[in-house]
Design a protein around this motif. Structure first.
Motif, short mmCIF file in Angstrom:
data_model
loop_
_atom_site.label_atom_id
_atom_site.label_comp_id
_atom_site.label_asym_id
_atom_site.label_seq_id
_atom_site.Cartn_x
_atom_site.Cartn_y
_atom_site.Cartn_z
N TRP A 516 52.32 -45.20 -22.36
CA TRP A 516 53.34 -45.15 -21.99
C TRP A 516 53.56 -46.29 -20.86
O TRP A 516 54.81 -46.35 -20.05
CB TRP A 516 53.70 -43.61 -21.09
N LEU A 517 52.43 -46.86 -20.19
CA LEU A 517 52.89 -47.79 -19.10
C LEU A 517 54.17 -48.97 -19.37
O LEU A 517 54.61 -49.22 -18.41
CB LEU A 517 51.44 -48.51 -19.08
N PRO A 518 54.21 -49.38 -20.62
CA PRO A 518 55.25 -50.44 -20.76
C PRO A 518 56.57 -49.65 -20.31
O PRO A 518 57.37 -50.37 -20.12
CB PRO A 518 55.08 -51.06 -22.15
N LEU A 519 56.81 -48.51 -20.95
CA LEU A 519 58.05 -48.02 -20.84
C LEU A 519 58.25 -47.44 -19.62
O LEU A 519 59.37 -47.46 -19.07
CB LEU A 519 58.29 -46.85 -21.97
N MET A 520 57.14 -46.66 -19.05
CA MET A 520 57.46 -45.74 -17.77
C MET A 520 56.90 -46.34 -16.69
O MET A 520 57.45 -46.27 -15.63
CB MET A 520 56.70 -44.53 -17.92
N GLN A 521 56.04 -47.27 -16.54
CA GLN A 521 55.62 -48.23 -15.55
C GLN A 521 55.36 -47.10 -14.10
O GLN A 521 54.39 -46.35 -14.11
CB GLN A 521 56.42 -49.40 -15.13
N ALA A 522 56.30 -47.39 -13.20
CA ALA A 522 55.83 -46.78 -12.04
C ALA A 522 56.35 -45.36 -11.98
O ALA A 522 55.83 -44.55 -11.10
CB ALA A 522 56.80 -47.42 -10.68
N ARG A 523 56.90 -44.76 -13.15
CA ARG A 523 57.00 -43.31 -13.25
C ARG A 523 55.77 -42.45 -13.37
O ARG A 523 55.97 -41.21 -13.13
CB ARG A 523 58.16 -43.09 -14.56
N LEU A 524 54.81 -43.32 -13.62
CA LEU A 524 53.55 -42.47 -14.05
C LEU A 524 52.74 -42.25 -12.61
O LEU A 524 51.40 -41.85 -12.77
CB LEU A 524 52.56 -43.26 -15.35
N GLU A 525 53.10 -42.90 -11.72
CA GLU A 525 52.44 -43.02 -10.40
C GLU A 525 52.06 -41.41 -10.02
O GLU A 525 50.90 -41.33 -9.44
CB GLU A 525 53.26 -43.56 -9.33
N PRO A 526 52.92 -40.61 -9.93
CA PRO A 526 52.46 -39.10 -9.63
C PRO A 526 51.55 -38.66 -10.32
O PRO A 526 50.73 -37.65 -9.89
CB PRO A 526 53.99 -38.41 -9.79
N LEU A 527 51.19 -39.12 -11.65
CA LEU A 527 49.89 -38.73 -12.30
C LEU A 527 48.67 -39.12 -11.96
O LEU A 527 47.65 -38.42 -12.37
CB LEU A 527 50.47 -38.87 -13.79
N TYR A 528 48.68 -40.25 -10.98
CA TYR A 528 47.30 -40.97 -10.86
C TYR A 528 46.32 -40.06 -9.90
O TYR A 528 45.10 -40.06 -10.11
CB TYR A 528 47.41 -42.50 -10.45
N SER A 529 46.96 -39.59 -8.86
CA SER A 529 46.36 -38.95 -7.80
C SER A 529 45.38 -37.58 -8.46
O SER A 529 44.39 -37.27 -8.48
CB SER A 529 47.28 -38.46 -6.72
N PRO A 530 46.39 -36.63 -9.19
CA PRO A 530 45.57 -35.61 -10.11
C PRO A 530 44.52 -36.20 -10.90
O PRO A 530 43.23 -35.45 -11.17
CB PRO A 530 46.57 -34.99 -10.80
N ILE A 531 44.48 -37.29 -11.68
CA ILE A 531 43.71 -37.81 -12.74
C ILE A 531 42.35 -38.22 -11.87
O ILE A 531 41.22 -38.14 -12.10
CB ILE A 531 44.13 -38.81 -13.30
N ARG A 532 42.53 -39.02 -10.60
CA ARG A 532 41.49 -39.41 -9.71
C ARG A 532 40.70 -37.89 -9.22
O ARG A 532 39.45 -38.26 -8.89
CB ARG A 532 42.07 -40.09 -8.54
N ASN A 533 41.46 -37.03 -8.75
CA ASN A 533 40.66 -35.92 -8.32
C ASN A 533 39.83 -35.27 -9.27
O ASN A 533 38.78 -34.68 -9.13
CB ASN A 533 41.69 -34.94 -7.77
N LYS A 534 40.50 -35.12 -10.70
CA LYS A 534 39.70 -34.59 -11.88
C LYS A 534 38.50 -35.58 -12.10
O LYS A 534 37.53 -34.93 -12.34
CB LYS A 534 40.66 -34.31 -13.04
N LEU A 535 38.59 -36.65 -11.98
CA LEU A 535 37.40 -37.62 -12.32
C LEU A 535 36.38 -37.52 -11.15
O LEU A 535 35.09 -37.64 -11.27
CB LEU A 535 37.83 -39.19 -12.32
N ALA A 536 36.79 -37.29 -9.92
CA ALA A 536 35.76 -37.11 -8.84
C ALA A 536 35.01 -35.59 -9.14
O ALA A 536 33.93 -35.85 -8.83
CB ALA A 536 36.62 -37.46 -7.53
N ASN A 537 35.80 -34.83 -9.28
CA ASN A 537 35.15 -33.66 -9.62
C ASN A 537 34.15 -33.76 -10.61
O ASN A 537 32.71 -33.14 -10.59
CB ASN A 537 35.94 -32.39 -9.96
N ALA A 538 34.42 -34.22 -11.59
CA ALA A 538 33.48 -34.39 -12.81
C ALA A 538 32.34 -35.41 -12.61
O ALA A 538 31.30 -35.40 -13.26
CB ALA A 538 34.18 -35.28 -14.09
#
Length: 798
Positions: A516-538
């Motif tokens: 979805w990056l080519p279509l949504m680009q900066a619209r996905l920014e709000p998803l990155y912080s939850p993803i990093r938190n889940k990766l850090a916990n893992a």
């Protein structure tokens, strides 16, 4: 000039008169007393009466009233009136009394100054003045500036001929323009008078043609009021003896064309009765002439006005004809458009034998757009499309599944976009579906199918949905695409990210987020912080021996911002790698390299500075300690050399280029050189010293060549970017550039033998010490080495 001379003479004579004892000059006003038929309009005559007696002596009454018609002669004047000699010694002749009476030259002009202190006469005589002659170089001055003349009529100055004196005509024979105009006026005036000699003179008449009268009327046309008003104004002239009535302002300018008769003279011996005098008839005739002239001028103006009106009406008829033609054409076009629309409505009826198809409807709308563009644009396309196109389009997409056939209908919709879309740009905030038929079509017909399919779509199966939107992104309006991504796609992705567990999910998250990056680009920014938190916990219980973490994190390196990525690595990965290096055991005889490989494998994921910090803290202290212990027990220097080179080959060039890593390996070489040099008395392996020296020389040369290569690359990059000199004159490396600048400014630039800093060769540049690292010049400061520019370096060296 004559007036000024006269005033000066008058003032001088007046002063002399006041000096007499009570004697004053007196002018008598003589009014003629005519008989019974008196003419009270006769002019007033002024004559000189000599000197007035004092009040004590004045007893004799003036007998001038007995005969008013006879002029007073010099012999008849009283004795007291005879001119006497003034106190100044000057004598006035009878003709000079009052400066009005005689024609003799002023012979004794200024003669009284002989008995006074005045110097006017003396100055005149010194300048060549001769008494009795005129003033000036050529004696052209006027001695008698004024000669009084009695006028026979009541005309103004100049009405009966020139007022110039004989001397003026003699000295100034040239006639000016005013006199010429006066002569022309008298010449024209004379045609209305009788011959002065008594005979009848044939009058000369001047005629005006109608064309001249029209031209005069056009030139003298007044714009301040309409012509009819000007021609009907009644004007009463009371400037003369009799009251005159004019019926136009233009007649006032012609009131002197026919001069008044000469003043009536009393009947006497020499008077002759007038032969023909009908002033009323002449006035009526003149009035008829003036009225006729005004009528001619008014008719000419009216004719010109009518001609202009004809021309104006002709242009107006032509313009109206063009408008009428255009309206007839528009009516014909609208009739044809109406026929086509009615045909479409007839074929849209349920029981029609020949129903209208979408392709045929597109052809009809294309015809309307091509042949009847103005009518098509002016018509209400929204209502027309809603009534005709929308039902056909809805029937066309009734069995459509966007995820199975993503390109279905793109050509049809693209064709209708050109037919229905409005020219104006529409934004989401100001969207008005009532003004654009195509946008309304996409929102009401196409959008429900998409909304229905997205509600049933699973975000982990992102491929079909991404392909569908990629196929329609160039067709659908921008605001419709934004609505799909923001209101439909993003909430589904956000909910799926919340449910994602990196420890249990077998499908990596980047596999269904990154498409979805080519279509949504900066619209996905709000998803990155939850993803990093889940990766850090893992990663809390993760060990570097598990390579799956790198596979999960590597796709996100270019997605996260550099700052957030580095912070994530330092917090979650670097401590694990440091712990792994801390557990590494360095044993030259039996070395296990697994832990070291686990760390080095992250070289592309963590920054160079973080990796160098790990090596300095957890690897090199143990490595140098093992080397020192080995050298203290009579080692085999050949094995030590292989061991040194083997460990150095384990690092990448980027890590080896770091000054700290170079310093550690140079420190190991110094330890080996000291060990070889200190073994003087004991056993020494043959050729060990030479081998260690050769190794040191080889390593230093490699470092120098690597620096030269890096500097050459920097210089080439600068030349390609257009920075610095032209490509033909760019030095091979940065060191050559410094050498060239030093030669231009007469600065000594040479290496310091045996001196290095962090593996870099030190140089003297004038009176300062520098070293070069990757195209950057460092200058030795008070506490540390400071990078500086080339120009600042030259300024400091001077």
């Amino acid at each position: 000039r004559n007036k000024q001379v006269f005033e000066r003479q008058w003032q001088a004579a007046d002063a002399e008169r006041e000096s007499e004892q009570g004697r004053k000059w007196v002018f008598f006003l003589t009014v003629p007393l005519p008989p019974a038929a008196s003419n009270y309009s006769a002019p007033v005559n002024f004559i000189s009466a000599g000197l007035r007696k004092p009040a004590a002596e004045e007893e004799v009454e003036d007998d001038s009233d007995e005969d008013d018609e006879k002029p007073i002669k010099q012999e008849e004047l009283p004795k007291e009136v005879v001119p006497k000699k003034l106190k100044t010694g000057g004598n006035f002749k009878p003709s000079q009394k009052g400066f009005a009476g005689g024609n003799k030259s002023f012979m004794d002009f200024g003669s009284w100054e002989r008995h006074t202190k005045g110097i006017g006469q003396k100055l005149l005589q010194k300048m060549g003045y001769v008494p009795g002659r005129g003033l000036g170089k050529n004696a052209q001055g006027i001695i008698s500036p004024i000669e009084a003349k009695q006028r026979k009529g009541k005309g103004a100055v100049g009405a009966y001929g020139s007022e110039r004196t004989s001397q003026s005509l003699q000295d100034f024979p040239v006639v000016d323009s005013e006199e010429e105009a006066e002569e022309a006026f008298q010449k024209d005036l004379s045609q209305w008078r009788k011959d002065p000699n008594g005979g009848k003179k044939k009058p000369k008449y001047s005629y005006k043609t109608v064309e001249e009268l029209k031209a005069k009327g056009r030139i003298g046309k007044q714009l301040s009021a309409p012509p009819k008003e000007l021609s009907q104004v009644k004007v009463i002239d009371m400037t003369g003896r009799e009251q005159k009535v004019y019926y136009s302002y233009s007649q006032i300018g012609h009131k002197h064309n026919i001069p008044d008769d000469s003043p009536q003279q009393p009947l006497g011996k020499d008077s002759k009765p007038q032969g023909f005098a009908l002033p009323e008839l002449e006035h009526n005739l003149q009035l008829l002439i003036d009225i006729t002239e005004q009528e001619i001028i008014q008719n000419d103006r009216q004719l010109q006005y009518e001609r202009d009106m004809v021309i104006n009406l002709t242009h107006e008829i032509q313009k109206i004809s063009e408008v009428l033609t255009h309206e007839e054409t528009a009516i014909g076009n609208l009739s044809k458009v109406l026929e086509m629309v009615e045909e479409c409505e007839r074929r849209m009826m349920p029981n029609c034998s020949n129903p209208l198809t979408l392709d045929e409807c597109a052809k009809i709308f294309g015809t309307l757009q091509d042949k009847y563009y103005e009518e098509y644009r002016m018509s209400d396309r929204v209502d027309l499309a809603v009534a005709i196109v929308f039902p056909l389009m809805k029937d066309y997409f009734k069995n459509w599944d966007p995820l199975k056939d993503c390109t279905y209908g793109t050509d049809v919709i693209a064709k209708w976009k050109t037919l229905l879309e409005n020219d104006q740009l529409l934004s989401l905030s100001g969207q008005d579906l009532t003004t654009d038929a195509f946008h309304r079509l996409m929102w009401e017909i196409w959008m429900p199918y998409v909304r229905n399919i997205i509600t049933q779509w699973q975000p982990r199966n992102c491929g079909p949905m991404v392909d569908f939107l990629d196929s329609w992104v160039h067709v659908i309006p921008v605001w419709v695409l934004d609505n799909i991504l923001d209101q439909l796609i993003f909430p589904k992705l956000q909910k799926e990210v919340e449910n994602w567990n990196p420890l249990t999910d077998t499908v990596p998250i980047h596999s269904w987020i990154h498409p979805w990056l080519p279509l949504m680009q900066a619209r996905l920014e709000p998803l990155y912080s939850p993803i990093r938190n889940k990766l850090a916990n893992a990663l809390q219980k993760w060990h570097p021996s598990d390579s799956s973490a790198k596979l999960i994190l590597q796709p996100w390196k270019d997605v996260f911002t550099p700052g957030s990525w580095e912070a994530f690595m330092v917090k979650n990965i670097v401590p694990k790698l440091g712990m792994c290096l801390h557990e590494l055991v360095i044993n030259p005889h039996q070395q296990h390299m697994d832990a070291f490989y686990w760390v080095v494998d992250w070289a592309g994921m963590i920054s160079v500075s973080s990796l160098v910090g790990l090596l300095e803290k957890h690897f090199f202290p143990k490595w140098l300690q093992v080397l020192c212990s080995w050298l203290s027990n009579s080692p085999n220097y050949e094995e030590i050399t292989k061991w040194y080179l083997g460990w150095k080959s384990m690092f990448s060039d980027q890590v080896l280029a770091h000054p700290s890593i170079k310093e550690k390996f140079n420190e190991a070489l110094d330890i080996m050189n000291r060990a070889v040099s200190s073994s003087v008395g004991g056993y020494m392996q043959p050729g060990a010293r030479e081998n260690i020296a050769y190794l040191t020389h080889t390593e230093r040369r490699k470092d120098f060549q690597y620096e030269a290569m890096q500097e050459r690359r920097e210089a080439e990059n600068m030349a390609q970017r257009g920075i610095g000199m032209a490509a033909s004159s760019v030095p091979m490396n940065f060191k050559d550039l410094i050498q060239t600048k030093a030669e231009e400014h007469n600065i000594v630039f040479m290496p310091v033998i045996g001196k290095r800093h962090e593996g870099k060769q030190l140089y003297t540049f004038g009176r300062i010490v520098i070293y070069i690292d990757r195209g950057v010049v460092f200058v030795q400061g008070e506490k540390t080495w400071v990078p500086t520019s080339l120009q600042s370096l030259i300024d400091m060296a001077k």
